[in-house]
Scaffold this motif. Structure first.
Motif, PDB file in Angstrom:
ATOM      1  N   THR A  79      -6.498  20.075  14.608  1.00 24.16           N
ATOM      2  CA  THR A  79      -8.075  19.924  14.463  1.00 24.16           C
ATOM      3  C   THR A  79      -8.624  18.628  14.784  1.00 24.16           C
ATOM      4  O   THR A  79      -9.488  18.398  15.528  1.00 24.16           O
ATOM      5  CB  THR A  79      -8.604  20.308  13.012  1.00 24.16           C
ATOM      6  OG1 THR A  79      -8.144  21.579  12.627  1.00 24.16           O
ATOM      7  CG2 THR A  79     -10.026  20.054  12.889  1.00 24.16           C
ATOM      8  N   TRP A  80      -7.919  17.615  14.388  1.00 23.52           N
ATOM      9  CA  TRP A  80      -7.944  16.405  14.616  1.00 23.52           C
ATOM     10  C   TRP A  80      -7.880  15.822  15.997  1.00 23.52           C
ATOM     11  O   TRP A  80      -8.686  15.410  16.718  1.00 23.52           O
ATOM     12  CB  TRP A  80      -6.988  15.476  13.805  1.00 23.52           C
ATOM     13  CG  TRP A  80      -7.292  13.863  14.290  1.00 23.52           C
ATOM     14  CD1 TRP A  80      -7.993  12.975  13.924  1.00 23.52           C
ATOM     15  CD2 TRP A  80      -6.538  13.061  15.225  1.00 23.52           C
ATOM     16  NE1 TRP A  80      -7.916  11.656  14.778  1.00 23.52           N
ATOM     17  CE2 TRP A  80      -6.896  11.852  15.530  1.00 23.52           C
ATOM     18  CE3 TRP A  80      -5.339  13.547  16.157  1.00 23.52           C
ATOM     19  CZ2 TRP A  80      -6.297  11.044  16.213  1.00 23.52           C
ATOM     20  CZ3 TRP A  80      -4.758  12.600  17.062  1.00 23.52           C
ATOM     21  CH2 TRP A  80      -5.083  11.352  17.073  1.00 23.52           C
ATOM     22  N   ARG A  81      -6.631  16.349  16.785  1.00 22.68           N
ATOM     23  CA  ARG A  81      -6.690  16.060  18.285  1.00 22.68           C
ATOM     24  C   ARG A  81      -7.654  16.971  18.996  1.00 22.68           C
ATOM     25  O   ARG A  81      -8.070  16.332  20.047  1.00 22.68           O
ATOM     26  CB  ARG A  81      -5.263  16.625  18.537  1.00 22.68           C
ATOM     27  CG  ARG A  81      -4.856  16.681  19.884  1.00 22.68           C
ATOM     28  CD  ARG A  81      -3.622  17.246  20.597  1.00 22.68           C
ATOM     29  NE  ARG A  81      -4.000  18.891  20.226  1.00 22.68           N
ATOM     30  CZ  ARG A  81      -3.087  19.616  20.001  1.00 22.68           C
ATOM     31  NH1 ARG A  81      -1.823  19.358  19.698  1.00 22.68           N
ATOM     32  NH2 ARG A  81      -3.495  20.995  19.907  1.00 22.68           N
ATOM     33  N   ASP A  82      -8.210  18.078  18.530  1.00 18.64           N
ATOM     34  CA  ASP A  82      -9.141  18.827  19.260  1.00 18.64           C
ATOM     35  C   ASP A  82     -10.397  18.083  19.351  1.00 18.64           C
ATOM     36  O   ASP A  82     -11.111  17.829  20.317  1.00 18.64           O
ATOM     37  CB  ASP A  82      -9.259  20.273  19.064  1.00 18.64           C
ATOM     38  CG  ASP A  82      -8.054  21.202  19.229  1.00 18.64           C
ATOM     39  OD1 ASP A  82      -7.113  20.617  19.844  1.00 18.64           O
ATOM     40  OD2 ASP A  82      -7.977  22.228  18.727  1.00 18.64           O
ATOM     41  N   SER A  83     -10.825  17.565  18.151  1.00 16.45           N
ATOM     42  CA  SER A  83     -11.958  16.650  18.078  1.00 16.45           C
ATOM     43  C   SER A  83     -12.003  15.475  18.656  1.00 16.45           C
ATOM     44  O   SER A  83     -12.888  15.073  19.334  1.00 16.45           O
ATOM     45  CB  SER A  83     -12.216  16.630  16.517  1.00 16.45           C
ATOM     46  OG  SER A  83     -11.410  15.745  15.993  1.00 16.45           O
ATOM     47  N   THR A  87     -14.325  14.398  22.229  1.00 17.16           N
ATOM     48  CA  THR A  87     -15.355  13.084  22.087  1.00 17.16           C
ATOM     49  C   THR A  87     -15.015  12.064  23.428  1.00 17.16           C
ATOM     50  O   THR A  87     -15.835  11.604  23.670  1.00 17.16           O
ATOM     51  CB  THR A  87     -15.044  12.161  20.669  1.00 17.16           C
ATOM     52  OG1 THR A  87     -13.681  11.830  20.816  1.00 17.16           O
ATOM     53  CG2 THR A  87     -15.464  12.846  19.775  1.00 17.16           C
ATOM     54  N   ARG A  88     -14.005  12.694  23.976  1.00 14.57           N
ATOM     55  CA  ARG A  88     -13.361  11.982  25.300  1.00 14.57           C
ATOM     56  C   ARG A  88     -14.104  12.591  26.321  1.00 14.57           C
ATOM     57  O   ARG A  88     -14.207  11.883  27.201  1.00 14.57           O
ATOM     58  CB  ARG A  88     -11.961  11.582  25.431  1.00 14.57           C
ATOM     59  CG  ARG A  88     -11.274  10.734  24.630  1.00 14.57           C
ATOM     60  CD  ARG A  88      -9.971  10.589  24.816  1.00 14.57           C
ATOM     61  NE  ARG A  88      -9.318  10.809  23.412  1.00 14.57           N
ATOM     62  CZ  ARG A  88      -8.075  11.385  23.117  1.00 14.57           C
ATOM     63  NH1 ARG A  88      -7.410  11.960  24.436  1.00 14.57           N
ATOM     64  NH2 ARG A  88      -7.596  11.421  22.017  1.00 14.57           N
ATOM     65  N   GLU A  89     -14.429  13.695  26.419  1.00 17.44           N
ATOM     66  CA  GLU A  89     -14.831  14.447  27.550  1.00 17.44           C
ATOM     67  C   GLU A  89     -16.322  14.132  27.702  1.00 17.44           C
ATOM     68  O   GLU A  89     -17.161  13.587  27.236  1.00 17.44           O
ATOM     69  CB  GLU A  89     -14.809  15.878  27.312  1.00 17.44           C
ATOM     70  CG  GLU A  89     -13.398  16.411  27.166  1.00 17.44           C
ATOM     71  CD  GLU A  89     -13.368  17.972  26.776  1.00 17.44           C
ATOM     72  OE1 GLU A  89     -14.377  18.448  26.572  1.00 17.44           O
ATOM     73  OE2 GLU A  89     -12.235  18.396  26.857  1.00 17.44           O
TER      74      GLU A  89
END
Length: 89
Positions: A79-83, A87-89
């Motif tokens: 979940t943390w990685r996906d969020s 935010t980088r996209e």
């Protein structure tokens, strides 16, 4: 009664009568379960314990800018990685 040093939401240590439920590593900013196999291996290898911190709960660890451990909290880590990716996209 013994006291325990925990890290608060602001990242500052404070004294608590209750022990922490989660452990973290100050340098890597990762938190996880106290029985995390990865953390236990690092502690056994030496050096890790000097950077060890403790949190009352997950909300506090996240608020203090720590991320979930990929080993013992894989769903939280995903979940943390996906969020973080979003935010980088």
């Amino acid at each position: 009664m013994p006291t325990y040093t925990l890290i608060g939401t602001d990242g500052v240590p404070y004294e608590s009568e209750a022990p922490g439920r989660l452990g973290g590593h100050r340098a890597s900013r990762i938190y996880g379960r106290l029985d995390c196999p990865s953390a236990l291996r690092a502690i056994a290898g030496g050096g890790y314990a000097a950077q060890r911190v403790f949190f009352a709960d997950e909300v506090t660890a996240i608020s203090a800018a720590y991320r979930p451990c990929a080993v013992c909290l894989p769903q939280g880590y995903r979940t943390w990685r996906d969020s973080a990716d979003a935010t980088r996209e």
